[in-house]
Scaffold this active site. Structure first.
Site, PDB file in Angstrom:
ATOM      1  N   ARG A  57       0.791  -1.224   0.000  1.00 22.38           N
ATOM      2  CA  ARG A  57       0.000   0.000   0.000  1.00 22.38           C
ATOM      3  C   ARG A  57       0.824   1.276   0.000  1.00 22.38           C
ATOM      4  NH1 ARG A  57      -2.801  -3.916   1.860  1.00 22.38           N
ATOM      5  NH2 ARG A  57      -0.841  -4.387   2.839  1.00 22.38           N
ATOM      6  N   THR A  58       1.802   1.336   0.888  1.00 18.58           N
ATOM      7  CA  THR A  58       2.533   2.591   1.039  1.00 18.58           C
ATOM      8  C   THR A  58       3.220   2.940  -0.274  1.00 18.58           C
ATOM      9  OG1 THR A  58       2.860   2.077   3.356  1.00 18.58           O
ATOM     10  CG2 THR A  58       4.243   3.819   2.441  1.00 18.58           C
ATOM     11  N   LYS A  86      26.551  -4.334  -2.550  1.00 18.39           N
ATOM     12  CA  LYS A  86      28.013  -4.196  -2.638  1.00 18.39           C
ATOM     13  C   LYS A  86      28.560  -3.484  -1.405  1.00 18.39           C
ATOM     14  CE  LYS A  86      27.813  -3.564  -7.668  1.00 18.39           C
ATOM     15  NZ  LYS A  86      27.983  -2.534  -8.711  1.00 18.39           N
ATOM     16  N   ARG A 107      11.716   3.642   2.928  1.00 21.85           N
ATOM     17  CA  ARG A 107      11.359   2.663   3.970  1.00 21.85           C
ATOM     18  C   ARG A 107      12.596   1.849   4.253  1.00 21.85           C
ATOM     19  NH1 ARG A 107       6.122  -1.131   4.217  1.00 21.85           N
ATOM     20  NH2 ARG A 107       5.289   0.852   4.964  1.00 21.85           N
ATOM     21  N   HIS A 135       6.027   6.086  11.360  1.00 17.60           N
ATOM     22  CA  HIS A 135       5.423   5.931  10.031  1.00 17.60           C
ATOM     23  C   HIS A 135       4.454   7.106   9.850  1.00 17.60           C
ATOM     24  CE1 HIS A 135       3.994   4.190   6.432  1.00 17.60           C
ATOM     25  NE2 HIS A 135       3.733   2.954   6.821  1.00 17.60           N
TER      26      HIS A 135
END
Ligand code: NCD
Length: 308
Positions: A57-58, A86, A107, A135
């Protein structure tokens, strides 16, 4: 009020005035979010979407928000296919990506990652979840849902589930404290809300009680906000097994509830809301997921300076 070029890291820094402004702008975005009206508000702008943890969703609602406003989206894709494997640091990634985009949605599994990123990025960072931390954009859409489907001022709300690791409820508590909320915290003892958050929000005027049973609170609240037990954040899987499936909403749970009770959930759900509940007028979680689009449109427009 100035949002242009601001990072959106945690709800702690948001005044009520700032929140109300974003919710008002979001309301004006709804017809564009539904695709009923066209917009080129962010034409020529690029949003970079960097997700170091899974999301449905986000991520998609941020991308939809940008596209509906006529902007473009640049996506990191899978972390495994990027230079992170890396050994590139988050600081270096930010120093590079800020040259490619006008804002960055991030995120990350580590608490504090968005704050760190903001110290290295010349374009706004929008925290889309930092470990068990915060959030804030989810909270803004949660508040928008409460405003649209119930009422914010003096709201009686129960937050249930994983209050220890759940970042959505951490951010939501801070925001609710601006609205004289009566907050009931429902969780197994092992997953209770961190003490420092409770003392912070009480100092800001929220009324807080704690319990471990949904039945204790359900008859009195306007909103029940369910959350998933955050399995991936448990250091020991055996500890997760002890608390899994402890809190559930079924048709039986809802017997004494107010007719106007709204049940919210940031999603994804595991087993904490029975499927039968989806067909009742209480269920609000899919609408809540849609509201992510107008709210994120408002945020993008504001931080990119296209709206005052
Ligand atoms: C939440 C998250 O990622 O914190 N999901 C979301 O953004 N809608 C909740 C969760 O994962 O349980």
């Amino acid at each position: 009020m100035k949002f242009k070029d601001q990072h959106i890291i945690s709800m702690r820094e948001f005044s009520r005035e700032m929140i109300d402004h974003i919710l008002n702008v979001a309301e004006k975005m709804e017809t564009i979010a539904q695709g009923k009206q066209k917009s080129d508000l962010l034409a020529g702008k690029i949003l970079a979407v960097l997700f170091f943890e899974p999301s449905t969703r986000t991520r998609i609602s941020f991308e939809t928000a940008m596209l509906r406003l006529g902007g473009d989206v640049l996506s990191l894709g899978s972390v495994d296919a990027s230079s992170i494997v890396k050994g590139e640091t988050l600081a270096d990634t930010m120093r590079v990506v800020d040259g490619y985009a006008d804002a960055i949605v991030l995120r990350h599994p580590k608490e504090g990652a968005a704050q760190l990123a903001s110290e290295f990025s010349r374009v706004p960072i929008l925290n889309a979840g930092d470990g068990a931390g915060h959030h804030p954009t989810q909270t803004l859409l949660d508040l928008y849902t409460i405003k649209r489907e119930s009422h914010l001022e003096g709201i009686k709300i129960a937050l249930a589930g994983d209050l220890k690791y759940g970042r959505t409820v951490h951010s939501l508590c801070y925001a609710l404290s601006h609205y004289g909320a009566h907050i009931t915290l429902i969780s197994p003892k092992e997953l209770s809300m961190p003490d420092e958050i409770i003392s912070d929000i009480v100092a800001r005027g929220a009324k807080v009680v704690e319990t471990d049973s949904i039945e204790d609170a359900i008859n009195d609240v306007d909103v029940l906000y369910m959350t998933r037990i955050q399995k991936e954040r448990f250091p020991d899987p055996a500890e997760y097994q002890k608390v899994a499936s402890r809190l559930k909403v079924t048709m039986e749970t809802l017997e004494g509830a107010k007719p106007e009770l709204k049940i919210m959930h940031p999603l994804p759900r595991v087993d904490e809301i029975d499927n039968e509940v989806d067909d009742t007028p209480h269920a609000c979680y899919f609408k809540q997921a849609f509201y992510g689009v107008p709210v994120r449109m408002a945020l993008l427009g504001l931080v990119m300076g296209a709206i005052e």
